[in-house]
Design an enzyme around this catalytic site. Structure first.
Site, mmCIF file in Angstrom:
data_model
loop_
_atom_site.group_PDB
_atom_site.id
_atom_site.type_symbol
_atom_site.label_atom_id
_atom_site.label_comp_id
_atom_site.label_asym_id
_atom_site.label_seq_id
_atom_site.Cartn_x
_atom_site.Cartn_y
_atom_site.Cartn_z
ATOM 1 N N ASP A 1 -62.574 -9.123 86.828
ATOM 2 C CA ASP A 1 -62.971 -9.086 85.425
ATOM 3 C C ASP A 1 -62.805 -7.702 84.807
ATOM 4 O O ASP A 1 -62.423 -7.575 83.648
ATOM 5 C CB ASP A 1 -64.410 -9.583 85.273
ATOM 6 C CG ASP A 1 -64.473 -11.100 85.375
ATOM 7 O OD1 ASP A 1 -63.451 -11.747 85.072
ATOM 8 O OD2 ASP A 1 -65.526 -11.625 85.753
ATOM 9 N N ARG B 1 -62.065 -13.690 79.195
ATOM 10 C CA ARG B 1 -62.148 -12.233 79.087
ATOM 11 C C ARG B 1 -61.345 -11.642 77.935
ATOM 12 O O ARG B 1 -61.830 -10.747 77.249
ATOM 13 C CB ARG B 1 -61.734 -11.583 80.418
ATOM 14 C CG ARG B 1 -62.572 -12.018 81.623
ATOM 15 C CD ARG B 1 -64.012 -12.129 81.297
ATOM 16 N NE ARG B 1 -64.881 -12.314 82.458
ATOM 17 C CZ ARG B 1 -66.149 -12.643 82.348
ATOM 18 N NH1 ARG B 1 -66.706 -12.860 81.162
ATOM 19 N NH2 ARG B 1 -66.896 -12.775 83.420
ATOM 20 N N SER C 1 -73.930 -15.266 92.468
ATOM 21 C CA SER C 1 -73.679 -14.745 91.130
ATOM 22 C C SER C 1 -72.959 -15.796 90.293
ATOM 23 O O SER C 1 -72.100 -16.519 90.808
ATOM 24 C CB SER C 1 -72.823 -13.484 91.283
ATOM 25 O OG SER C 1 -72.202 -13.160 90.083
ATOM 26 N N ASP D 1 -78.967 -7.064 83.743
ATOM 27 C CA ASP D 1 -77.907 -6.125 84.091
ATOM 28 C C ASP D 1 -77.344 -5.406 82.874
ATOM 29 O O ASP D 1 -77.197 -4.189 82.879
ATOM 30 C CB ASP D 1 -76.771 -6.858 84.833
ATOM 31 C CG ASP D 1 -77.146 -7.144 86.289
ATOM 32 O OD1 ASP D 1 -78.338 -6.996 86.638
ATOM 33 O OD2 ASP D 1 -76.251 -7.525 87.053
#
Lengths: 411, 411, 411, 411
Positions: A131, A102, A185, A20
């Protein structure tokens, strides 16, 4: 929106080396014709990082634009541990394993942008999740001039087929096992592994066993409990079974121990900041043990005034981290209050690990506020005068009596 | 204090039939020469009540002054369930099993006092604990004129020897197994069993196995997990595995199931309202299962605004119950807010019971707010426009950008 | 975004009859070719409503599509009064006069849309302010299918010149005094008048006198104070000087009295929900008097437990209203708690109005909790035993002593 | 209680030199035969201190046991200013003028006890009020071994006649104007003057004019407003009209200015910690001006996240100070959070003083977060994209839409 119209000259991309983000890398090059800087961080996700270098080079990234860093110690010391001082749980149960990683990534993206003269940063989060918010709020809070590119909100690669076609067109190698769609995921770092989407989308269906990657099933955990001792100083874990360790080493070790005993699994439906509910499977083996132990040591070292204030602030604190406001004045204010409370949270906790549960079974500390002299059922040699309780109750009752007398008049 | 100087004419005593409250009964008769009314409640503590009648009669209590009542349904319906709507945990972990039973006992003491023309009520709680506060605040809040006699704060029977001597002098029969001192002190009702004192007084020492009375050790629990389904309506449990049951029946059944699987054990050091720390062992098998399931059903039926507000109010709510303020305007205000949130907390939760843990593994509801259409990783047919997220983030970021720009000027 | 792509068939417009909303009306007709329904509400803004009918008809709106309503009583009874029960102040000072009117307007827009079969509603708020958020959140919360058209976020009439040109092209009559730009922007309803923008944009500059429209300057107020008595029942004002009045009549009368004495002016810099700070001049003459009086009556009728809880919930409650979340579960939960507290907030307050200040000077109530018997400096005939205070202090001090002893060991 | 049985050897007495504390001094000497150390503090109460020395000497206190200190700077710098950083108001209105002085007095009492080898401290507060709690909690928190003597809770001098008789017997000179009873009781320091009791005991009666001692009546204040500029640094006032001043000097000057204009009067019924309501008249002229100005500077220098968190913490913070928990971990935690927020609260506020009101009319700062570029009604050159608001609203609305759709199904 505004960001969409912006044409970056140089972008720092949070790059995993996977399919990705490789597609994103290429898309940035083709869509904007801009220079790309890659940042690949070892947050303890358990993947080799060096392959990312080769892939980046293959896609034309200059060596000086490839940043690969081990940030595990910083992650645990400056993010995970401060958060655990608060006993933070989002919506009562979630240990915030994704949320807390994050801000660190954004911090490094912005710093590298400033070092390399980039005018934008980019991430691979979709437009539906939390996110994107966390990455972007952190970036803007650290550099109000930076632009953030979120390809998933911009491009038209809206299906797996289109993505793979784009990869093929652009000579991006696709591993065989990535050709099909993953059944769910995954996000992972030293604190946790989360799984969501696809086979997990129906919260009325039990999660299949193969979703779990980091913890054994409680049923498969050892039949004998294991007892460990975790040492704390000023609210942070500093040792296991008497052996001093660095923050990341401690969390790694706790993951190992917790994972072996099936600790820290959570099947959870949560409220995303963007307004929808989602279902996730979280595995936080070391974190679950750490939370239990931290509460255990606070039980004897924190007084009720501090503890109850902490408890009442915690939900807001957890919400701020979940929503992406790590770098906000209100999170910093709460942190100041929480850290103030931890000055004497020093001592040792014995935790029992068994079949999925981590349980405090004993705790001791030179800083203990527990006073056997006061609490004892035996003679207390005057430490406590039971008659004081009468006055204590009378004055606490006074307003209730006045209320009762008033309310009776209106019945 | 003031209470000590008061000479009651007729006292309603919370009477278990055990040695301690029998001594209190006699002491009230001899110290004050007053008439005694006994109230013995079945709160699910698992003891026969009728022997209390015989003992009371033996000590000269008139039949019409002996009140023996099964209050289990009222206890669960009006006290336990409202509290569980709040997911109440004191200091993060304790399910408030003792605290929540006290107001009901006081309510009946006061009501019986009003019915029998008594001018005082009496309880057997000591001057060191929370229960005295809970009994007395509740009594005063319900009847501002009532007096409360707390013999443990008044008399000089300060050692086991003196107590037994008093019993002997007064022909109070002492069971053989009560002659020695119990190794710890126990309180039980339908929600929990608590143990504290004596062998448990050192929080650095693990609790001995024999302390646990109501739950098997996780090690001794079945090797196979058991899955149960709990149905909820407006926040309260109403069925198990599809079978509708009354509140007390549900809790009884959950105790059985939870106890069999070793659920709900807690080794805990808490802060008493009277200012000291104490260590207790709590067993709340059904409660632990119920809390987990209630959270599970809230995950899909409660929206984030309601849920986060509830979470932030919970610590204060739990503290009020722990401290004895069940009958206070602020607890009632919080209850009104909490109950308002539960109007759609209706549905079913599947819980896995295994080796000490109760874990939500699935949940469904006609009232669900979970929208697979919105959250899906697949095409969402326009349910959600990912581009909206850009604007959402920009406006959430605006103040952070303004802050960052300002703060940079002063670095 | 999504809304922008939507082509409405029939739109209910919040229509004042003024130039701006007339332009919007025409723009909706020309841009979307849709049928327009107008809703014009008398919220006490002090303008004639019937001219709006003639204007709407002139622009081709069918008579059955013109809704003109006096909603003043509903506004005060169901919005203003519930809010005042909370003593709501946004950021410590602002009485939320604009915020509280928006949900009612949205409610009627949505109801009229449902009655007339319209698929959208429209408002005249800009993309920078809070009002767009308030209108739209309320509309979506009441009808999840409704679409909202916000012309200011869509069109390209971005300057005064363009707006006037559009009006001219479309034969919309422009009053002479509207040709130039107003020196500031005004919003008014029965609760307040707000002014912002233009000459007020520099918070370092004092607001010019001509901004104030509804209150005399304190300097010009009467030189003699005026004393009024406001009666309350269950938290709501029900009479002035002994005369019972409807909610809207009371607020109208208080506006008159407060305005005459210069009460309720506020020069304020606030934080908008959309992320920026703005400066406003607010005039809330009746509201300022009402807040003071409500606090006055609560002082004697509310106990400390209820009062302190209310105080701690208020900032969140005010923020919810400011941000547009009137129709949210969390606002309703807080309202349930607040309303619960008001059951005995009944009595009378004497307020002094003088030169800009409204001050409680006396209050009395049959529901009073004030006990002269307890508080008196004179002999209290045993109402209160001062010795009780010793025990009260000892137990409150216990944890502080244990802390001090502990902390001393580590100095 | 426990304290009552204790026989002190050496006591440090908070000694004003007035009749009451002189009687206490003598009573300590006669009742306990102990040595007495006097501590007389200048907290800005506006009385000469040196006469206290002569009186103490007359009563046989050794010169080295007489402590007379000017603590005004410490009082304002370390107590008043930190509290004003929080905008603390007890029960919405009271500026905590008495509460905030008590911990400082206790701190010095304990320090002097440690210096002089005293084993107890004593104060002149009664058993009905809050001050006893504040004095004693602070003393115990600072020295867990200290004993506190509270003569009003111990002695039998329960009437004015008995007090005067005791004075006469013991050759304590009684000023003529002290022979009769004062019509109310007064406490004063640099922050405020409070009056309560006797003629003020009926809250339905307006306070007589002669109660006010420190402020002119608004009616008697100048007919012209006065504008002053207060400079702030990190949340504390540092200058008036451009002139830098020490903390105590600033508060003194603000008292002068505020008092002249009739600012800071409050007629208030409050909830005492000991459970009863009491009515007080407070005059806090400088404090009222300072609060208004501090809010004014925060309006432009504090962001909404920090500001709203502060607002939500404030009621708890104020309650802690009121209840006497200045020296508690939870007050210190809140202070850490509040202080963290003040790092950029630097700038200048112009305040208008007129007829009892202090009103912010302008404010400016290099640290301002106010952005005219963003808020302007004019073209903003791209500072803000109004279209972002659409996405912001859509995502904020999402949960409300899901709720509305769900709730509609159950109507």
């Amino acid at each position: 929106m505004s960001a969409a119209k912006f044409a970056p000259k140089k972008v720092v991309l949070a790059y995993s080396g996977g399919l990705d983000t490789s597609i994103i890398l290429k898309w940035l090059q083709t869509e904007y014709g801009c220079e790309v800087v890659t940042f690949t961080a070892d947050l303890g996700q358990g993947e080799e990082l060096e392959p990312a270098r080769a892939k980046a080079e293959l896609m034309g990234i200059k060596p000086e634009n490839i940043f690969i860093e081990d940030v595990r110690e910083e992650f645990v010391r400056d993010f995970v541990f401060p958060m655990f001082r608060a006993n933070a749980l989002y919506e009562g149960l979630y240990l915030l394993g994704t949320s807390i990683a994050r801000p660190l990534i954004s911090k490094r993206l912005v710093e590298i942008a400033e070092m390399t003269g980039a005018d934008a940063v980019a991430h691979g989060a979709t437009g539906k999740g939390n996110d994107q918010v966390r990455f972007e709020l952190a970036a803007y809070a650290l550099n109000p001039e930076i632009k953030v590119i979120a390809p998933w909100r911009e491009w038209d690669l809206s299906s797996r087929t289109k993505l793979l076609a784009f990869a093929e067109e652009n000579q991006i190698p696709v591993a065989k096992d990535k050709r099909g769609e993953a059944p769910f995921s995954v996000d992972a770092n030293l604190l946790h592994t989360s799984s969501e989407g696809k086979v997990l989308e129906d919260p009325a269906q039990m999660a299949p066993d193969y979703v779990y990657q980091r913890t054994v099933a409680p049923e498969d955990a050892p039949n004998e409990p294991e007892f460990i001792e975790i040492g704390f100083e000023k609210g942070d874990a500093v040792s296991i079974n008497g052996e001093a360790m660095s923050p990341a080493t401690i969390l790694t070790k706790l993951n190992e121990l917790g994972g072996k005993h099936g600790c820290g699994r959570l099947d959870f439906v949560e409220n995303r900041f963007v307004g929808m509910k989602s279902r996730g499977i979280y595995e936080t083996p070391g974190g679950a043990v750490l939370l239990e132990a931290h509460r255990g040591i606070e039980q004897i070292t924190l007084d009720s005034g501090a503890g109850h204030l902490k408890d009442s602030l915690m939900p807001r604190y957890a919400e701020l981290i979940y929503n992406g406001f790590w770098y906000s004045p209100e999170r910093e204010m709460l942190q100041a209050a929480i850290d103030k409370s931890q000055e004497h949270v020093t001592g040792t906790v014995r935790v029992k690990l068994y079949k999925g549960a981590a349980t405090t079974v004993a705790r001791w500390s030179d800083h203990s506020l527990y006073s056997e002299a006061h609490v004892t059922f035996e003679e207390d040699a005057g430490a406590y005068d039971q008659k004081d309780a009468a006055g204590f109750i009378q004055l606490n009752a006074l307003r209730l009596k006045l209320l009762a007398a008033r309310n009776r008049r209106f019945k």
